[in-house]
Each structure stands twice: as structure tokens, then as C-alpha cells.
Design an enzyme around this catalytic site. Sequence first.
Site, short mmCIF file in Angstrom:
data_model
loop_
_atom_site.label_atom_id
_atom_site.label_comp_id
_atom_site.label_asym_id
_atom_site.label_seq_id
_atom_site.Cartn_x
_atom_site.Cartn_y
_atom_site.Cartn_z
N ILE A 90 0.63 -2.03 -9.08
CA ILE A 90 1.85 -2.49 -9.73
C ILE A 90 2.98 -1.49 -9.47
CG2 ILE A 90 2.85 -3.29 -11.89
CD1 ILE A 90 0.37 -4.86 -10.85
N GLU A 91 3.95 -1.93 -8.69
CA GLU A 91 5.06 -1.05 -8.31
C GLU A 91 6.41 -1.58 -8.76
OE1 GLU A 91 4.85 0.44 -4.30
OE2 GLU A 91 2.69 0.10 -4.19
#
Length: 311
Positions: A90-91
Site C-alpha cells: 500500500i503506497e
Amino acid sequence: INLSKHCDKYFKGSQMLDCTTLAPQIQACQEKGIKILMSMGGATGAYSMKDNATAETYAQTVVDTFLGGNSSEVERPFGEAVLDGVDLDIEGGGDTGYAEFSNKLREISPDSLITAAPQCAFPDAMLSNALDNGWVDAVFIQFYNNFCNAGTENFNFDTWADWAKTTSKNPDVKLYIGSPACEACASTGYLGADKLGEVYNSVKGSNGDVLGGIMLWDAGAAYYSESGGTPIAQQLKQDVLETTSSGQASAEPAESASASATAQSSEPVASALSKRAPESLKTIVGRAAMPDPVNHGIKHPNYQNGDPYEG
């Protein structure tokens, strides 16, 4: 889901990709002890969970769609093939719900692996809550494209090791040194096999109890050398991971691959990670956005006819 050029057919009347032709390849890899994970997120993945309740419901959807669920109401893109777990990369998009998602996933699918791929900057902007309050079996830390790159004075594996020993809900969580597999694979942080091996051995000496191995981005470049030389993954396995302190070669390691939906150890890592066993200390993980036919300008012979990477 995004599987690059490897699957472009949809189930009739649906927006879900029909990639059932990949099932035999997934199963062939698994028969060799290779773990196949479905990665959520990615550099351009900016979706998010509405709230914690939504995250828990989505965990069931993921189990039914990709893992061992048996709901007849869900289309399974890989058919009868059961993936081995989920990777949280998750960026962007916010951090809501991922701790609840991972905890629920472990509750309803306890044999599935749950991993995460945070940036090395601590705490990670998107995953810190999930890491502190959710369950993870392994953490593939991106020590590249950051100020805390491996091999620099700001390399902060010690910080992550302290988190693993004092904060993680999983007392046996393993940390992986994430590194680019080629110079073009990242903007900064490429070390090559020799220097990366030095970093690995240094960390093994100081934090070997939480060191899981090495993660390479990406798998296409890790297992192929454009120059015809030995691929970096093979170099690391032969020169670093398979050599014991006495200089003896250990058993042939198994491998683990994280196939992004945006995506080796003696007793093989396939079971070692699941058991949280110390054998997972000699592991290479190749993460990929489903290896593209042209990967960073590298023309891989397996892709000449546009065929998916096999095994």
C-alpha cells in the site's frame, strides 16, 4: 486486477479477468515449493478501504476470489488454483482498514500467508497501523528509492528489527532486505550481488533472528541476465544464501514469488514461512508486477511469443 499482458479476457458479462489458463502454471510453481501471493496496491494503486467493517468484508471476498474460499457466487480469475496468500504493498490511498483486513484474513484463512512491503522510512506512512495492529508473516522492506537505502549510512534495518522484536503482533515475523534486481529497476539503491551479499551478512550477524532473506524487485530482472551472465538471484543463492558459516553448501532453497495484482531455505520456505521456522533465514523473494514481456528494456526469451512467465 492488473496482470499486465498475461491475461486480457473477461468472464462473460463481467469486469473480472478470466485467467483460468494460468492455473496450471500457478500449480506447477506451487508443486516446486514456490509461494504465489496476490499483491494489493503498488506504486500507482491509490484505492482505499471505506472503513474497518468494509475491510473485514473485503477479506472474505479476497479469500473467496483468490484463496481457499468456496463461494459459488464469486468469479475466481485463476479457477481452481488457490493462491498462497496476500501481500500488502500500500503506497497510496490511506491506511484505513488494513489492520482489520489482515486480522480477519488470518481468522478465516489461517493457512494463508500475509505479507507487507513498506518503504524503509519508519514508520511507513501507509502501513504503520497495519504493521502495528494487524498480523503479518513477513515484511518485504523497500530499501531503495529512499534516504534509508541499503548500503548507506542511513540504512535502518536495526529500527525495523526493533519493531519486529517489540511491537509486531507476530513474535516470529521475518524481515526481508528489499533491493533492486537491476540498475534500471529503481531510481536509487541498486547494489548488485556482491554488495547486497555484504549487507545481508552484516544484518545476519546483528539481527539474524528476525532476518528472513532478500526481496528483489522485480522477478523478471532477478532471474534473467541480459548480458548472458549469472542472474542476480542465482548469484545470491549460490554465493550468499546457500553457504553456511563453515563454508558448506546447504540444501537447494525453495523460492517465493509475489505476483502483483497491480504483482529460498532448507526445509523449503514454502512451509518454513507458514510454520514461522528458522529455516526461512535463507530465502529469496522475487516480487513482480506480473513480469512484462519487455521488462526494463530486457528481452527475455520466455516472452518472445508473448507467453506468460512459466514457473
